[in-house]
Design a protein around this motif. Structure first.
Motif, mmCIF file in Angstrom:
data_model
loop_
_atom_site.group_PDB
_atom_site.id
_atom_site.type_symbol
_atom_site.label_atom_id
_atom_site.label_comp_id
_atom_site.label_asym_id
_atom_site.label_seq_id
_atom_site.Cartn_x
_atom_site.Cartn_y
_atom_site.Cartn_z
ATOM 1 N N SER A 351 11.596 -26.182 -13.788
ATOM 2 C CA SER A 351 10.375 -26.716 -14.467
ATOM 3 C C SER A 351 10.176 -28.208 -14.213
ATOM 4 O O SER A 351 9.123 -28.507 -14.091
ATOM 5 N N LEU A 352 11.307 -28.908 -13.882
ATOM 6 C CA LEU A 352 11.044 -30.558 -13.813
ATOM 7 C C LEU A 352 10.252 -30.687 -12.292
ATOM 8 O O LEU A 352 9.319 -31.437 -12.182
ATOM 9 N N ALA A 353 10.728 -29.849 -11.518
ATOM 10 C CA ALA A 353 10.079 -29.962 -10.104
ATOM 11 C C ALA A 353 8.326 -29.487 -10.118
ATOM 12 O O ALA A 353 7.726 -30.503 -9.637
ATOM 13 N N VAL A 354 8.028 -28.431 -11.047
ATOM 14 C CA VAL A 354 6.612 -28.185 -11.198
ATOM 15 C C VAL A 354 5.841 -29.314 -11.841
ATOM 16 O O VAL A 354 4.904 -29.537 -11.559
ATOM 17 N N ALA A 355 6.545 -29.756 -13.093
ATOM 18 C CA ALA A 355 6.206 -30.869 -13.557
ATOM 19 C C ALA A 355 5.829 -31.888 -13.047
ATOM 20 O O ALA A 355 4.748 -32.709 -13.049
ATOM 21 N N GLN A 356 6.668 -32.592 -11.976
ATOM 22 C CA GLN A 356 6.364 -33.577 -11.207
ATOM 23 C C GLN A 356 5.111 -33.556 -10.228
ATOM 24 O O GLN A 356 4.270 -34.406 -10.047
ATOM 25 N N LEU A 357 5.091 -32.432 -9.530
ATOM 26 C CA LEU A 357 4.054 -32.128 -8.626
ATOM 27 C C LEU A 357 2.779 -31.822 -9.366
ATOM 28 O O LEU A 357 1.611 -32.185 -8.927
ATOM 29 N N TRP A 358 2.677 -31.379 -10.578
ATOM 30 C CA TRP A 358 1.655 -31.096 -11.488
ATOM 31 C C TRP A 358 0.904 -32.704 -11.784
ATOM 32 O O TRP A 358 -0.139 -32.930 -11.840
ATOM 33 N N LEU A 359 1.958 -33.279 -12.279
ATOM 34 C CA LEU A 359 1.753 -34.804 -12.497
ATOM 35 C C LEU A 359 0.998 -35.427 -11.508
ATOM 36 O O LEU A 359 -0.233 -36.460 -11.709
ATOM 37 N N ARG A 360 1.502 -35.204 -10.396
ATOM 38 C CA ARG A 360 0.816 -35.836 -9.270
ATOM 39 C C ARG A 360 -0.687 -35.492 -8.818
ATOM 40 O O ARG A 360 -1.289 -36.300 -8.315
ATOM 41 N N GLU A 361 -1.123 -34.172 -9.576
ATOM 42 C CA GLU A 361 -2.500 -33.629 -9.223
ATOM 43 C C GLU A 361 -3.367 -34.109 -10.197
ATOM 44 O O GLU A 361 -4.526 -34.140 -10.103
ATOM 45 N N VAL A 362 -2.995 -34.765 -11.290
ATOM 46 C CA VAL A 362 -3.732 -35.474 -12.301
ATOM 47 C C VAL A 362 -4.417 -36.699 -11.685
ATOM 48 O O VAL A 362 -3.554 -37.755 -11.302
ATOM 49 N N PRO A 363 -5.708 -36.905 -11.697
ATOM 50 C CA PRO A 363 -6.266 -38.258 -11.020
ATOM 51 C C PRO A 363 -5.652 -39.379 -11.826
ATOM 52 O O PRO A 363 -5.741 -39.559 -12.964
ATOM 53 N N ILE A 364 -5.773 -40.400 -11.087
ATOM 54 C CA ILE A 364 -5.210 -41.613 -11.580
ATOM 55 C C ILE A 364 -6.188 -42.103 -12.899
ATOM 56 O O ILE A 364 -5.643 -42.973 -13.632
ATOM 57 N N HIS A 365 -7.421 -41.914 -12.790
ATOM 58 C CA HIS A 365 -8.371 -42.559 -13.918
ATOM 59 C C HIS A 365 -8.514 -41.645 -15.035
ATOM 60 O O HIS A 365 -8.951 -41.971 -15.894
ATOM 61 N N GLU A 366 -7.370 -40.522 -15.035
ATOM 62 C CA GLU A 366 -7.386 -39.820 -16.115
ATOM 63 C C GLU A 366 -6.581 -40.392 -17.322
ATOM 64 O O GLU A 366 -5.365 -40.649 -16.948
ATOM 65 N N THR A 367 -6.932 -41.114 -18.103
ATOM 66 C CA THR A 367 -6.192 -41.768 -19.279
ATOM 67 C C THR A 367 -5.978 -41.014 -20.643
ATOM 68 O O THR A 367 -5.328 -41.433 -21.410
ATOM 69 N N GLY A 368 -6.329 -39.839 -20.850
ATOM 70 C CA GLY A 368 -6.305 -39.072 -21.972
ATOM 71 C C GLY A 368 -5.042 -38.180 -21.943
ATOM 72 O O GLY A 368 -4.434 -37.937 -20.953
ATOM 73 N N LEU A 369 -4.467 -37.969 -23.144
ATOM 74 C CA LEU A 369 -3.304 -36.822 -23.254
ATOM 75 C C LEU A 369 -3.300 -35.505 -22.775
ATOM 76 O O LEU A 369 -2.658 -34.952 -22.081
ATOM 77 N N VAL A 370 -4.667 -34.876 -22.622
ATOM 78 C CA VAL A 370 -4.872 -33.429 -22.743
ATOM 79 C C VAL A 370 -4.528 -33.176 -21.080
ATOM 80 O O VAL A 370 -3.718 -32.207 -20.586
ATOM 81 N N PRO A 371 -4.861 -33.861 -20.276
ATOM 82 C CA PRO A 371 -4.831 -33.613 -18.847
ATOM 83 C C PRO A 371 -3.535 -33.735 -18.620
ATOM 84 O O PRO A 371 -2.760 -32.860 -17.433
ATOM 85 N N LEU A 372 -2.465 -34.360 -19.286
ATOM 86 C CA LEU A 372 -1.052 -34.557 -19.072
ATOM 87 C C LEU A 372 -0.407 -33.355 -19.750
ATOM 88 O O LEU A 372 1.050 -33.425 -19.679
ATOM 89 N N LEU A 373 -0.826 -32.730 -20.641
ATOM 90 C CA LEU A 373 -0.010 -31.951 -21.654
ATOM 91 C C LEU A 373 0.881 -30.814 -20.667
ATOM 92 O O LEU A 373 2.084 -30.805 -21.118
ATOM 93 N N GLY A 374 0.224 -30.175 -19.546
ATOM 94 C CA GLY A 374 1.241 -29.311 -19.194
ATOM 95 C C GLY A 374 2.394 -29.843 -18.485
ATOM 96 O O GLY A 374 3.540 -29.346 -18.741
ATOM 97 N N PRO A 375 2.238 -30.713 -17.644
ATOM 98 C CA PRO A 375 3.277 -31.534 -17.077
ATOM 99 C C PRO A 375 4.426 -32.122 -17.925
ATOM 100 O O PRO A 375 5.716 -31.805 -17.867
ATOM 101 N N LEU A 376 4.021 -32.608 -19.239
ATOM 102 C CA LEU A 376 4.779 -33.204 -19.974
ATOM 103 C C LEU A 376 5.834 -32.113 -20.843
ATOM 104 O O LEU A 376 6.750 -32.227 -20.854
ATOM 105 N N VAL A 377 4.971 -31.043 -21.282
ATOM 106 C CA VAL A 377 5.922 -30.061 -21.887
ATOM 107 C C VAL A 377 6.743 -29.337 -20.879
ATOM 108 O O VAL A 377 7.957 -29.092 -21.336
#
Length: 537
Positions: A351-377
């Protein structure tokens, strides 16, 4: 090879009646909660600290690692002291020393003073982590009671990580970052009082001594290793201090192994590592906690430094991550008792490995919480499963008389992994970002004067200093380049942390297994003892 827990039936309890057991568990949980608050505290306010004190990238790494280094270096030492003189004393003394450190941090006006305060608090945490776990395992000798207590300890640890960003973000949103450290100092005093009033004393002095050669060699080895890793990007990997520190770390580690093998009363009985489950747990703790905290540090830099989010905004993602464990506490109890640590660790690390790779794919200009919810959970679920199971896997396979040593060793390797996380991720990210900026500034369309200014800031403070420096119109020109370079650097760090989590999952699958224990096996003590693995109490 799959190793199962080895329990001994309880004899006489040293902690008194059930009420005292409950008080001990409460105090132990408060202590580890405090220690974890200190560990996570800078994450949400790294950006504010950097801007307030004008720190370099290396100084920013040291502010986090100044707490973590003594927590790792001194874990075994405090484990011995707790066994010899009583774990309750360590809980009280560790909390009080942490309070002193927070007072120093709360009055800091320079990076050096803040690092000093963090180091003092880290020494206090070095006592709290192993002592809190040891008092709990000593008061819960049966499998069912220990499963509940370890789940409580894990939940308290996660609760501390939940409180830290909320505390620091909310406080710093309205006042100086120094007040976040002051508030934590008040909590440290409360934890010391709780430990004094509620904890039942326990110790295991048989066969234990301070083993000064062992204490000195392991302490210096870890300090030299971490110094070399943290200073490598700023001083240069080929510089004399960095090379000497890494060589010294290898020599001192070899000396520690030799000393412990020849000592009549070693601080760490190396034969414990003949137990496959214990050795695997130690390896997983270093590698897996490197992956988790390295990823968390990476996220804190993304939010607070690269995106310039406010402390409260930066705190919200960490609240999501750490808010998962308290909600899944009943599930952790059931899984520990009926499923076993193997499947929990494999699932958690993946789960941690998938979360790290998922976070990497979120564009750096995305500042909202919603795009980060998947990797955060996914991060939160993985953390809860891993910390609960890795602790159980280590302390449940040794005789009760060695739980203090096992607890201290677990704390050491876990804290070493957590210390290496920010250090290695920072080294990789800053090194790559510096290289990108050095090459990219020539094509950035800068005048010779602007290029000279940017190069001077980069050489003096690194890419983070260049990204956050107030250089007027030049800052606007540089911002796209510094943002991209830092994003690429820290995204490379996420790949590294994800690989570490996959390796830890593989170790868990091989040595602890991926199949759930049967119902009867989950409810009854195991017949195989630690002596069968080559370890005597």
């Amino acid at each position: 090879m799959v190793s199962r827990p080895a329990y001994e039936p309880p004899t006489a309890s040293a902690d008194g009646p059930p009420a005292r057991h409950t008080g001990t568990i409460i105090a132990g949980c408060l202590a580890v909660c405090l220690a974890q608050i200190g560990l996570v505290l800078p994450a949400a306010i790294n950006g504010v600290i950097q801007r307030s004190l004008q720190t370099s990238g290396a100084e920013l790494t040291w502010i986090s690692d100044a707490f973590l280094v003594p927590a790792a270096v001194l874990a075994l030492t405090f484990g011995v002291l707790g066994d010899l003189y009583g774990r309750k004393k360590l809980l009280v003394g560790g909390a009080l020393l942490a309070a002193v450190g927070y007072a120093v941090s709360a009055t800091s006006d320079s990076a050096a003073q803040l690092i000093t305060g963090q180091a003092l608090s880290g020494i206090g945490a070095a006592a709290l982590f192993p002592a809190s776990l040891a008092v709990i395992t000593a008061s819960t000798p049966t499998p069912a009671a220990r499963a509940r207590a370890l789940a409580s300890w894990t939940t308290a640890l996660s609760l501390g990580a939940l409180i830290a960003p909320l505390l620091s973000g909310a406080v710093v949103e309205h006042t100086s970052f120094r007040w976040a450290f002051a508030a934590t100092g008040v909590l440290a005093l409360a934890a010391a009082a709780a430990a004094w009033l509620l904890t039942g004393e326990s110790s295991a002095p048989e066969g234990r001594s301070l083993d000064w050669p062992g204490q000195i060699t392991i302490g210096l080895a870890l300090l030299a290793l971490l110094y070399g890793i943290i200073q490598g990007p700023s001083d240069g990997w080929g510089s004399a201090p960095v090379v000497l520190s890494l060589v010294a770390a290898a020599v001192l580690l070899a000396a520690f192994i030799r000393v412990e093998n020849s000592s009549a009363s070693p601080m760490l009985r190396l034969e414990l590592f003949r137990i496959p489950a214990f050795a695997a747990s130690a390896a997983m703790a270093v590698i897996g906690m490197f992956g988790f905290l390295g990823g968390a540090y990476d996220l804190s830099i993304r939010l607070g430094v690269i995106q310039h989010q406010s402390p409260l905004q930066s705190a919200v993602p960490f609240l999501v991550i750490q808010g998962i464990t308290p909600f899944i506490w009943p599930l952790l109890v059931r899984l520990l008792h009926s499923v076993g640590p193997g499947p929990m660790l494999v699932t958690g690390f993946m789960s941690l490995a998938v979360a790290q790779l998922w976070l990497r794919e979120v564009p750096i200009h995305e500042t909202g919480l919603v795009p980060l919810l998947g990797p955060l959970v996914l991060n939160g679920v993985g953390f809860g499963l891993v910390v609960a199971a890795i602790t159980a896997a280590a302390v449940n396979v040794v005789p009760p008389s060695l739980t203090g040593m096992a607890s201290a060793t677990t704390s050491l390797v876990r804290d070493l992994g957590q210390t290496l996380g920010p250090a290695v991720v920072g080294a990789v990210a800053l090194g790559l970002a510096t290289s990108r900026l050095t090459d990219g500034l020539a094509g950035a369309g800068l005048t010779p004067a602007e290029h000279g200014t940017a190069t001077a800031v980069l050489e003096a403070g690194g890419p983070i200093a260049l990204h956050t420096a107030e250089l007027g119109p030049l800052s606007a020109k540089l911002s796209p380049f510094t943002e991209r370079a830092l994003a690429d650097g820290y995204n490379a760090g996420l790949v590294l942390t994800a690989v570490a989590c996959v390796v830890a999952a593989a170790i868990a699958a091989v040595f602890l297994g991926v199949r759930a224990r049967g119902g009867d096996e989950g409810r009854k003590p195991e017949a195989r003892t630690a002596e069968a693995e080559g370890v005597r109490p």
